[in-house]
Design an enzyme around this catalytic site. Structure first.
Site: not given
Ligand code: GLU
Length: 487
Positions: A254-255
């Protein structure tokens, strides 16, 4: 089902940027289709009206095209099985809803979100699997009419009976679920739009999809989809659920882990061929394939089973390494064309940076580039207006022991015997003799003074592009500055 020629699909929901995990799903389907002489369908699952946007869709198509993942049917490539946007297929879903209602397999549900939440919480408190327990299953016609008269808009739920659901996954082998654990699931939302599981089943059937290759996060959906297939008399496609991409801490990529979308990798100067090569190799998809292998080889050696059950951990360092290898393969003119957008981003137009030839600069630094964007780090070396010393270089130059190398190198360059060409080699050799300095003690202060950095491309190449006067100017600046000027 057409068994001779596989038909696979990538079915993204344009609710955000294309994540590398989804790009990997697209890639596996595409590789399978290309290897088997099959058809790769792109279907846009745009029924989430709140989160879907046209810009996301346009970006998605552009990102796939940039990667070189082309589709045989889909947006812009109408085939016999369209339309390929789910929002253009609403009448089709409606007709199947009517069919299931007539068969008594589906019922309207009037429960509010609050009621459903309370039910989930009560089940969780009893350590039971949260699921819909069928409150509206047995409403009478009169009760239903009453609720509707009171303005309630129903969702439609598929009635799940207890019993085994089994399928053979191409990657995972036999998978078993039980209807008891699923609960009656929604197939049409209260806004009249189909839920994912419902639309997918109808589309996969009508589009003659033979194989569904997707992430393991869809495994439980597959159980629901098989139940719908059964109810509608469809034969299910063959399923394959590949593992997901994890970050180094083994949580879903994820980010938090850095760049995650194809777009971000592109903006950071990665090449599509390197990204594709990397995504195919992750999770050890190709037993026989070397680490660096081109698409033709990847298509040849790809197997769905080989995509692996175990999680694929995203190793950015490896992607950098691979990208560097692909960059080195480019002939100078093509590399320059690829670098141009990044050079423009750094504020340079045309074929020069200050008075130095851009092609000579690229030639001098290309061996050090791991991404196209890294060119931006090196351009200030050639431009007095943007040149500065990094804090590390400044600290190093401020040390007394750095002085002799810079001082003697400068003097050697000023020597009337120093040639205009190959001045670097001549002066460095003489400095070495005069100072008896070697290795880092000799080169590092000179590198810092001339380039402003403690590391970078080879000095002989850089100084050849800079030319003697520019190198002398840098050395003078370094010799005349105090520590505070460097930082
Ligand atoms: N629209 C779904 C997604 O983006 C498709 C999943 C599937 O392949 O069935 O996750």
């Amino acid at each position: 089902m057409n068994n001779c020629k596989p038909r696979v699909r990538f079915a993204p929901s344009p609710t955000g940027a294309l994540h590398v995990g989804n790009a990997r799903t697209a890639l596996f389907n595409w590789l399978f289709a290309r290897q088997q002489g099959g058809v790769f369908v792109l279907r846009i699952e745009d029924t989430d009206q709140v989160r879907t946007t046209l810009v996301y869709e346009q970006n998605l198509l552009a990102d796939l095209a940039w990667l070189g993942i082309d589709w045989d049917e889909g947006p812009g490539k109408e085939g016999d099985f369209g339309p390929y946007h789910q929002t253009e297929r609403l009448d089709i879903y409606k007709s199947y809803l009517d069919k299931l209602l007539a068969m008594g397999k589906v019922y309207p549900c009037y429960c509010s979100e609050e009621e459903l939440e309370a039910e989930r919480a009560a089940l969780a408190a009893k350590k039971m699997m949260p699921r819909y327990m069928g409150k509206c299953r047995n409403l009478t016609g009169a009760e239903q009419r009453g609720l509707e008269a009171a303005g309630k808009k129903p969702t439609y739920r598929f009635q799940v009976d207890a019993g085994p659901i089994e399928f053979r996954d191409m990657i995972r082998g036999i998978m078993k679920f039980d209807g008891c654990a699923i609960g009656d699931f929604i197939i049409v939302r209260s806004n009249g739009l189909p839920a994912y599981n419902f639309a997918v089943v109808i589309d996969d059937h009508l589009m003659d999809i033979t194989h569904v290759i997707r992430g393991e996060d869809h495994l439980s959906n597959t159980a629901c989809q098989i139940l719908l297939d059964r109810a509608l008399g469809f034969s299910s496609p063959i399923f394959a659920h590949h593992s997901l991409i994890l970050g180094k801490d083994r949580t879903k990529l994820s980010k938090r882990h850095g760049a995650v979308s194809v777009r971000e990798f592109r903006a950071r100067g990665f090449l599509p061929e390197a990204l594709l090569n990397y995504l195919s190799l992750m999770g050890n998809s190709f037993g026989e394939c070397r680490e660096v292998c081109d698409l033709t080889e990847i298509i040849k050696t790809f197997t769905v089973a080989g995509t692996g059950k175990s999680a694929a951990v995203f190793d950015e360092a490896k992607l950098y390494w691979l990208n560097g290898i692909y960059l080195k393969k480019y002939p100078p003119a093509e590399l320059q064309a690829l670098l141009m957008p990044f050079i423009r981003e750094a504020g340079y137009e045309g074929d020069h940076v200050a008075s130095h030839s851009l092609s000579a600069i690229i030639d001098a630094v290309r061996g050090n580039l791991r991404t196209l964007a890294e060119i931006k780090d090196y351009l200030p070396i050639f431009d007095d207006e943007k040149f500065s010393w990094s804090p590390e270089a400044g600290t190093l130059l401020a040390r007394a022991e750095s002085l002799p190398a810079v001082r003697y190198f400068y003097d050697c360059l000023m020597d009337s015997a120093c040639p205009e060409e190959n001045f670097y080699e001549w002066a460095i050799e003489k400095t070495q003799r005069l100072t008896a300095l070697k290795g880092r003690a000799l080169f590092l202060p000179i590198r810092c003074a001339v380039t402003g950095h403690t590391q970078g491309p080879e000095l002989d190449k850089l100084t050849a592009v800079l030319g003697k006067p520019a190198v002398l100017k840098r050395l003078e600046q370094a010799l005349h500055r105090k520590f505070s000027d460097y930082t």
